[in-house]
Motif scaffolding. Structure first.
Motif, PDB file in Angstrom:
ATOM      1  N   GLY A  39       0.785  -1.224   0.000  1.00 30.59           N
ATOM      2  CA  GLY A  39       0.000   0.000   0.000  1.00 30.59           C
ATOM      3  C   GLY A  39       0.818   1.276   0.000  1.00 30.59           C
ATOM      4  O   GLY A  39       0.297   2.341   0.308  1.00 30.59           O
ATOM      5  N   VAL A  40       2.079   1.178  -0.360  1.00 28.66           N
ATOM      6  CA  VAL A  40       2.971   2.337  -0.290  1.00 28.66           C
ATOM      7  C   VAL A  40       3.147   2.913  -1.692  1.00 28.66           C
ATOM      8  O   VAL A  40       3.338   2.176  -2.659  1.00 28.66           O
ATOM      9  CB  VAL A  40       4.344   1.904   0.293  1.00 28.66           C
ATOM     10  CG1 VAL A  40       5.292   3.072   0.356  1.00 28.66           C
ATOM     11  CG2 VAL A  40       4.154   1.290   1.659  1.00 28.66           C
ATOM     12  N   ILE A  47      11.778   3.641   1.490  1.00 30.44           N
ATOM     13  CA  ILE A  47      11.608   3.869   2.930  1.00 30.44           C
ATOM     14  C   ILE A  47      10.885   2.686   3.567  1.00 30.44           C
ATOM     15  O   ILE A  47      11.256   2.218   4.647  1.00 30.44           O
ATOM     16  CB  ILE A  47      10.857   5.190   3.185  1.00 30.44           C
ATOM     17  CG1 ILE A  47      11.700   6.366   2.696  1.00 30.44           C
ATOM     18  CG2 ILE A  47      10.503   5.337   4.649  1.00 30.44           C
ATOM     19  CD1 ILE A  47      10.977   7.677   2.698  1.00 30.44           C
ATOM     20  N   ALA A  48       9.849   2.200   2.904  1.00 35.20           N
ATOM     21  CA  ALA A  48       9.099   1.059   3.442  1.00 35.20           C
ATOM     22  C   ALA A  48       9.981  -0.183   3.520  1.00 35.20           C
ATOM     23  O   ALA A  48       9.975  -0.898   4.529  1.00 35.20           O
ATOM     24  CB  ALA A  48       7.872   0.789   2.576  1.00 35.20           C
ATOM     25  N   SER A  49      10.739  -0.432   2.486  1.00 30.96           N
ATOM     26  CA  SER A  49      11.629  -1.595   2.472  1.00 30.96           C
ATOM     27  C   SER A  49      12.715  -1.470   3.530  1.00 30.96           C
ATOM     28  O   SER A  49      13.027  -2.442   4.239  1.00 30.96           O
ATOM     29  CB  SER A  49      12.259  -1.735   1.088  1.00 30.96           C
ATOM     30  OG  SER A  49      13.212  -2.762   1.073  1.00 30.96           O
ATOM     31  N   VAL A  54      15.114  -2.950   8.825  1.00 29.22           N
ATOM     32  CA  VAL A  54      15.669  -2.540  10.114  1.00 29.22           C
ATOM     33  C   VAL A  54      14.946  -3.235  11.256  1.00 29.22           C
ATOM     34  O   VAL A  54      15.566  -3.752  12.190  1.00 29.22           O
ATOM     35  CB  VAL A  54      15.619  -1.004  10.276  1.00 29.22           C
ATOM     36  CG1 VAL A  54      15.862  -0.589  11.713  1.00 29.22           C
ATOM     37  CG2 VAL A  54      16.638  -0.352   9.367  1.00 29.22           C
ATOM     38  N   SER A  55      13.618  -3.285  11.188  1.00 31.18           N
ATOM     39  CA  SER A  55      12.867  -3.947  12.257  1.00 31.18           C
ATOM     40  C   SER A  55      13.127  -5.449  12.280  1.00 31.18           C
ATOM     41  O   SER A  55      13.194  -6.057  13.351  1.00 31.18           O
ATOM     42  CB  SER A  55      11.373  -3.660  12.107  1.00 31.18           C
ATOM     43  OG  SER A  55      10.879  -4.225  10.912  1.00 31.18           O
TER      44      SER A  55
END
Length: 85
Positions: A39-40, A47-49, A54-55
């Motif tokens: 949905g990005v 940024i989403a990737s 990172v998480s």
């Protein structure tokens, strides 16, 4: 001697539990990565990737440290046993 008995008794259970957790998390990460980018808008895909990666890495490091603490802790003695020979 007591430590070996503990490992024989609980070792198989721990192997099965950690194996199941690893398989479940591995399968969930694929769908999480897909959901993070669905949905990005196209200009924010990087940024989403990056945030999902990172998480994922942070969660893996925290999980590994928890497992290491559990593995390094000495087994508990059953109640009612003495330490005298």
């Amino acid at each position: 001697m007591a430590r070996c008995q503990w490992v024989d008794k609980c070792g198989m259970r721990l192997t099965v539990v950690f194996g199941a957790i690893t398989a479940t998390v591995g399968m969930a990460l694929i769908f999480l990565s897909l959901a993070a980018g669905t949905g990005v808008p196209a200009d924010r895909q990087g940024i989403a990737s990056g945030s999902i990666n990172v998480s994922r890495v942070t969660g893996g490091a925290l999980g590994l440290s928890v497992i290491a603490v559990i593995a390094a802790s000495p087994p508990r003695r059953p109640t009612g046993t003495s330490t005298q020979a």
